[in-house]
Design an enzyme around this catalytic site. Structure first.
Site, short mmCIF file in Angstrom:
data_model
loop_
_atom_site.label_atom_id
_atom_site.label_comp_id
_atom_site.label_asym_id
_atom_site.label_seq_id
_atom_site.Cartn_x
_atom_site.Cartn_y
_atom_site.Cartn_z
N ASP A 53 0.85 -1.20 0.00
CA ASP A 53 0.00 0.00 0.00
C ASP A 53 0.88 1.24 0.00
OD1 ASP A 53 -2.96 1.11 0.84
OD2 ASP A 53 -1.36 2.28 1.77
N TYR A 58 2.99 10.01 -0.35
CA TYR A 58 4.14 9.48 0.39
C TYR A 58 5.47 9.70 -0.34
CZ TYR A 58 0.34 6.87 2.68
OH TYR A 58 -0.81 6.51 3.31
N LYS A 83 -2.84 5.96 -4.00
CA LYS A 83 -3.93 6.89 -3.68
C LYS A 83 -3.77 8.22 -4.40
CE LYS A 83 -3.80 4.86 0.93
NZ LYS A 83 -2.36 4.55 1.01
N HIS A 116 -7.80 9.74 -1.52
CA HIS A 116 -7.09 9.69 -0.25
C HIS A 116 -7.83 10.37 0.90
CE1 HIS A 116 -2.64 9.41 1.24
NE2 HIS A 116 -3.47 9.12 2.19
#
Length: 287
Positions: A53, A58, A83, A116
């Site tokens: 994931d 990120y 996401k 998200h």
């Protein structure tokens, strides 16, 4: 402790409403030091984990591309989730953002693509209208096969109800903060009743749950680590669980949660730890 997991490690799966099966246990990644190339390769090669994931937010999609390549695991055996960040919401921007994520990940398709966050800001549109427009783009990506499944993250019942009214496809997954202190049972029940798979992140409450007396007591009782107790509890509550770790040894331990079972009384005892606290973002105030 049980013996180390191997490439033969078998992770249970949960069926989505479209018939695909998502692995019950995954490896979460994140910013703020939450990515380790060594850990991802170890998880794929040595532990047999197949569910990774990540998110554009990120900043590690390109790094994951290299880890996936180095692992040697076949693409069709992987479950890769990423996401869409709210700055990319809107129909055309969403389509492009998905293709950009695929390019960074080195993938032709995504197994799961998530919105998200429920707060959506598009000039001249309400948050609800912006969510609906964005979701229609995800539906388009799904119909084209670029995303094998589509879903949302941090959505509450009101957000899901609105999407159901405004759009064609009900999300396949809702990924939400879930740990012993944050057990949103009403939301979980809603998702189940609408055939939305409930996926939980932060299963260790960013470490806060690991020193709680109940968790420590159960770790001693079952001769397991506190983290294993939290992850096993989450899975026994029917939640797809994605603990984050950058340490190979911890990832190895996390994969050992299918070789023991908590009693119903012990699950209930951990359920009783719920106090409503969030260790991540709190979406309950988003309109």
């Amino acid at each position: 402790m049980t013996s180390s997991p191997s490439k033969d490690f078998c992770c249970p799966t949960v069926p989505l409403s479209n018939g695909l099966k998502i692995p019950m246990l995954g490896l979460g990644t994140s910013h703020h030091g939450g990515y380790s190339h060594e850990a991802v390769v170890f998880a794929l090669q040595k532990c047999g984990l197949r569910h990774i994931d990540t998110a554009k937010r990120y900043g590690c999609e390109s790094q994951l591309k290299e880890a996936i390549r180095e692992s040697g695991v076949r693409r069709q055996d992987l479950w890769i989730t990423t996401k869409l960040w709210p700055s990319d919401y809107g129909f055309e921007k969403t389509l492009q953002a998905c293709l950009d994520s695929c390019q960074r990940l080195g993938l032709d398709y995504l197994d799961l693509y998530l919105m998200h966050w429920p707060n959506a800001q598009i000039p001249g549109k309400s948050s609800r209208e912006a969510r609906a427009e964005t979701w229609r783009a995800l539906e388009e990506l799904y119909k084209k096969g670029i995303c094998r499944a589509i879903g949302v993250s941090n959505f509450q019942i009101t957000h899901l109800e609105q999407l159901k009214e405004d759009c064609e496809i009900i999300p396949h997954v809702n990924q939400v903060e879930y740990h012993p202190f944050q057990r949103p049972q009403e939301l979980l029940d809603y998702c189940r009743s609408n055939n939305i798979v409930f996926e939980g992140y932060c299963p260790l409450a960013k470490g806060e749950a690991l020193t709680h007396p109940v968790i420590v007591q159960l770790a001693e009782k079952y001769k397991r680590t506190p983290a294993q107790i939290c992850i096993r509890w989450s899975i026994q509550n029917g939640v797809v669980t994605i603990p984050k770790s950058t340490k190979p040894k911890r990832i190895e331990q996390n994969c050992e949660v299918f070789s023991f079972t908590l009693s119903e009384d012990d699950v209930a005892m951990v359920n009783g730890m719920h106090d409503g606290r969030h260790v991540s973002w709190d979406p309950t105030g988003v309109l």
